[in-house]
Design a protein around this motif. Structure first.
Motif, PDB file in Angstrom:
ATOM      1  N   MET A  39      53.635  25.716  12.303  1.00 56.09           N
ATOM      2  CA  MET A  39      54.357  25.751  13.553  1.00 56.09           C
ATOM      3  C   MET A  39      53.818  24.635  14.441  1.00 56.09           C
ATOM      4  N   SER A  40      54.718  23.826  14.942  1.00 54.55           N
ATOM      5  CA  SER A  40      54.271  22.720  15.797  1.00 54.55           C
ATOM      6  C   SER A  40      53.934  23.225  17.190  1.00 54.55           C
ATOM      7  N   GLY A  41      53.314  22.381  17.950  1.00 57.21           N
ATOM      8  CA  GLY A  41      52.904  22.744  19.302  1.00 57.21           C
ATOM      9  C   GLY A  41      54.077  23.102  20.200  1.00 57.21           C
ATOM     10  N   ASN A  42      55.177  22.356  20.045  1.00 48.63           N
ATOM     11  CA  ASN A  42      56.351  22.630  20.875  1.00 48.63           C
ATOM     12  C   ASN A  42      56.969  23.985  20.527  1.00 48.63           C
ATOM     13  N   ASP A  43      57.021  24.311  19.235  1.00 51.79           N
ATOM     14  CA  ASP A  43      57.569  25.605  18.819  1.00 51.79           C
ATOM     15  C   ASP A  43      56.721  26.745  19.348  1.00 51.79           C
ATOM     16  N   TYR A  44      55.422  26.574  19.277  1.00 51.25           N
ATOM     17  CA  TYR A  44      54.512  27.616  19.761  1.00 51.25           C
ATOM     18  C   TYR A  44      54.658  27.788  21.270  1.00 51.25           C
ATOM     19  N   LEU A  45      54.752  26.698  21.993  1.00 51.90           N
ATOM     20  CA  LEU A  45      54.914  26.750  23.442  1.00 51.90           C
ATOM     21  C   LEU A  45      56.229  27.435  23.809  1.00 51.90           C
TER      22      LEU A  45
END
Length: 57
Positions: free
Chosen positions: A1-7
């Motif tokens: 999971m990328s940082g943007n998805d997690y955010l």
């Protein structure tokens, strides 16, 4: 999971929690609190490890 998805996921969770009425939040909190296993709270992970070990054997 990328940082943007997690955010994005965390933001959705926070917004959905804030949108709940205070009574619902309290009810949800109390349900979550009452579902905890007392042995795990008092003795940490040892009871869980013991039960897992017994199930395997």
């Amino acid at each position: 999971m990328s940082g943007n998805d997690y955010l994005k996921f965390m933001t959705e969770q926070i917004v959905s929690y804030i949108d709940l009425p205070p009574e619902e939040r309290k009810k949800k909190h109390n349900e979550k609190k009452s579902n905890k296993i007392v042995a795990n709270r008092w003795f940490g992970i040892l009871p869980f490890a013991y039960r897992t070990w017994r199930k395997k054997g």
